[in-house]
Scaffold this motif. Structure first.
Motif, mmCIF file in Angstrom:
data_model
loop_
_atom_site.group_PDB
_atom_site.id
_atom_site.type_symbol
_atom_site.label_atom_id
_atom_site.label_comp_id
_atom_site.label_asym_id
_atom_site.label_seq_id
_atom_site.Cartn_x
_atom_site.Cartn_y
_atom_site.Cartn_z
ATOM 1 N N TYR A 62 38.049 6.918 -37.728
ATOM 2 C CA TYR A 62 38.380 6.309 -36.434
ATOM 3 C C TYR A 62 37.487 6.864 -35.329
ATOM 4 O O TYR A 62 37.036 6.136 -34.441
ATOM 5 N N SER A 65 34.204 5.117 -34.963
ATOM 6 C CA SER A 65 34.252 3.692 -34.611
ATOM 7 C C SER A 65 34.158 3.460 -33.101
ATOM 8 O O SER A 65 34.621 2.440 -32.610
ATOM 9 N N SER A 99 34.177 -0.703 -36.710
ATOM 10 C CA SER A 99 35.420 -0.495 -37.472
ATOM 11 C C SER A 99 35.385 -1.198 -38.822
ATOM 12 O O SER A 99 35.777 -0.625 -39.845
ATOM 13 N N LEU A 130 42.012 0.815 -38.626
ATOM 14 C CA LEU A 130 40.646 0.710 -38.093
ATOM 15 C C LEU A 130 40.303 -0.724 -37.682
ATOM 16 O O LEU A 130 39.678 -0.953 -36.652
#
Length: 450
Positions: A62, A65, A99, A130
Motif C-alpha cells: 500500500y 501505491s 495499485s 489496494l
C-alpha cells in the motif's frame, strides 16, 4: 470560494472541527482495537501472528501505491481550489494504475514462495484493498472544504456496520478469512460513501480532467513518495518481521499487542498534522507563526508522553492481559516502547514539517538510516533479550538516525531543544488553553458550492 479560503486561512472554528475530525478517527481506532483484542483472545497466537504478517505485507505494498499522495493533493487544492478537477483526476490515475500493478505483482509473486495456504489466501484478500483505495481519493475534496460533519457521518456509519460484522465473525469463531473479507468490504463501503458525498457537493466525474502532461508533472514532483511511505512502513514493522523470523510467529504476536497502542498514538499525531496541513501550507513563509505552532505541538507531545509512560507503568500488565495471559510477557518491551514514544512523536512532527517544505530527500535519508540501525541492533539484541531487545533497538535506532541525519544541519536539533525552555513552554500552555477555552459553533460551510 472566498469563504472557503477565509475559513482555512484563519483557523476558523478550529476546536469544533477538530473535535468532529478526531472523534471520528477515535471511533475508528477504538473499534479496530476491540476487534484486534477479541481476535487475539478467540483465536490462537499463531493465527493472530499470521493476520499481523498479512497486514504488514499489505501495508508495505500500500505504501508503494502513492498512498501518501494526499500530502501533495491537499496542499495543491487548498492553495488553488479552482484547479481541483485536474489535480484529483491526475492523482486518481497515478494511484489506480500503481495499485493494480502492485496487486498483480503480489498475486504472481506468491506462487514462488512456499507459504501456508491459509496465509496466502489471507494476503490476497487483504491485498484487494489496494484496488479499492484509489477511489477514496475524492476524500481530499471533502476534507479541504472543511466538511468535518460529513467526515464524521461517514466514519460513524462505516464503523457501526462493520464493527458489528467483525464481532459476529469473531464471536462465532468463523475462519479468519471471513474477517479479511470484512476489511475489504469496509474499505469498499468507505470509498462508495466518499464518492456519494463528492457528487453531492455538486461535482461530476465527467468534469474531472485527465491530462497526461499534468500527470507527468505531478509524478516528477512526488516520485519519491512511494519510497518515503515504504521506508516508513518498513521502519515501523521491521521489528515484527525480524521477531517472527528470529524467534517465532507467536512472539511477534505478543510484541504486536504492545506496539499497536504506540502505533495508534502516532497515527493520531499524524492525523492532527493532516488536519492543520491546508492551513500550514499558507503559513509556509511566515517563520514566526510556523515556529510557534510547532513549539505548541512539541509541548503537547512531551506531556502526553510523560502521562502515557506513567499509565503504562501502572496499567501496562492489565492492558496486555486483555489479549490473553501469555501476552503479559510483553510488559517490559511495552515500557521501553513507551519511553521511545516522545522521540517518535517529535521525529514524526519533523517528518511532517519536511513534507510541508517539500524536503523529501532528508526524510528518505532518515528513514533508511533508521531501518539500517534497526536491522543491526535487532540482529544482536533479539537473540539475547527477546522481544525486549526489539523494543530497545527501536528506541536507539530512531534516536541515532535522527541525530546523524541532522548533524549537517544542527539548527533543526537546536530548535527542538529550544522548545523546552521555560519561556516557550509557558507561551505554548497559554496558546493551547486560549484555543480550548474559546467557545465556537461547528462549521456551517458544508454546503458551500462553486
Amino acid at each position: 470560494m472566498k469563504k472557503i479560503y477565509s475559513n482555512l486561512e484563519n483557523f476558523h472554528l478550529f476546536i469544533p472541527n477538530l473535535s468532529f475530525f478526531f472523534s471520528s478517527s477515535f471511533l475508528t481506532q477504538i473499534c479496530s482495537f476491540i476487534v484486534i483484542l477479541l481476535f487475539a483472545r478467540n483465536y490462537t497466537a499463531l493465527e493472530f501472528g499470521k493476520f499481523t504478517i498479512a497486514q504488514t505485507i499489505f501495508f508495505l505494498l500500500y505504501s508503494l501505491s502513492f498512498s501518501n499522495i494526499h500530502y501533495y493533493l491537499n496542499k495543491a487544492i487548498s492553495q488553488n481550489f479552482q484547479n481541483r478537477r485536474k489535480e484529483i483526476g491526475s492523482c486518481f490515475l497515478i494511484t489506480f494504475y500503481a495499485s493494480v500493478a502492485l496487486y498483480t505483482f503480489l498475486a504472481l509473486s506468491l506462487n514462488f514462495f512456499l507459504i501456508d495456504k491459509d496465509l496466502k489466501y489471507l494476503i490476497l484478500i487483504i491485498g484487494l484493498i489496494l484496488v479499492v483505495e484509489p477511489f477514496s481519493i475524492f476524500y481530499s475534496e471533502i476534507f479541504v472544504r472543511g466538511q468535518f460533519k460529513i467526515i464524521f457521518k461517514i466514519k460513524v456509519l462505516q464503523n457501526l456496520i462493520f464493527f458489528a460484522v467483525k464481532m459476529y465473525i469473531i464471536l462465532n469463531k468463523f475462519d479468519f478469512i471471513y474477517l479479511a473479507i470484512s476489511y475489504f468490504l469496509e474499505n469498499l463501503f468507505f470509498s462508495l460513501l466518499v464518492i456519494y458525498y463528492f457528487k453531492k457537493n455538486g461535482n461530476n466525474f465527467i468534469s474531472l480532467i485527465f491530462e497526461k502532461e499534468h500527470t507527468k508533472k505531478i509524478i516528477k514532483k512526488i516520485f519519491l513518495f512511494p519510497l518515503l511511505a515504504f521506508s516508513l512502513i518498513v521502519a515501523m514493522r521491521i521489528d515484527i518481521l525480524m521477531i517472527s523470523n528470529i524467534l517465532s510467529t507467536e512472539q511477534s504476536a505478543y510484541y504486536s499487542s504492545a506496539s499497536r497502542l504506540i502505533t495508534i498514538i502516532l497515527i493520531f499525531s499524524t492525523l492532527f498534522f493532516q488536519f492543520i496541513y491546508p492551513n500550514l501550507s499558507r503559513f509556509l513563509n511566515d517563520k514566526n507563526t510556523m515556529d510557534r505552532i510547532f513549539n505548541n505541538i512539541i509541548f503537547l507531545s512531551l506531556y502526553s508522553s510523560i502521562l502515557f509512560f506513567v499509565v503504562v507503568l501502572i496499567f501496562g500488565k492489565l492492558y496486555l492481559g486483555l489479549f490473553g495471559k501469555d501476552y503479559i510477557s510483553a510488559y517490559y518491551p511495552f515500557i521501553f516502547l513507551s519511553i521511545s514514544l516522545f522521540f517518535s512523536l517529535v521525529i514524526n512532527l519533523w517528518i511532517q514539517k519536511k513534507f510541508l517544505q517539500t524536503d523529501y530527500f532528508n526524510i528518505l535519508l532518515y528513514q533508511i538510516a533508521a531501518i539500517l540501525f534497526n536491522i543491526i541492533f535487532n540482529t544482536y539484541l533479539i537473540p539475547s533479550y527477546g522481544i525486549s531487545g526489539a523494543a530497545i533497538a527501536s528506541l536507539v535506532s530512531t534516536f541515532l538516525a535522527f541525530i546523524i541525519i541532522n548533524l549537517s544541519n544542527p539548527l533543526e536539533i537546536y530548535e527542538i531543544l529550544g522548545c523546552f525552555s521555560f519561556k516557550k513552554q509557558r507561551q505554548a500552555a497559554k496558546d493551547i488553553f486560549k484555543i480550548i477555552l474559546v467557545k465556537k459553533k461547528p462549521d456551517k460551510l458544508e454546503k458551500t458550492k462553486d
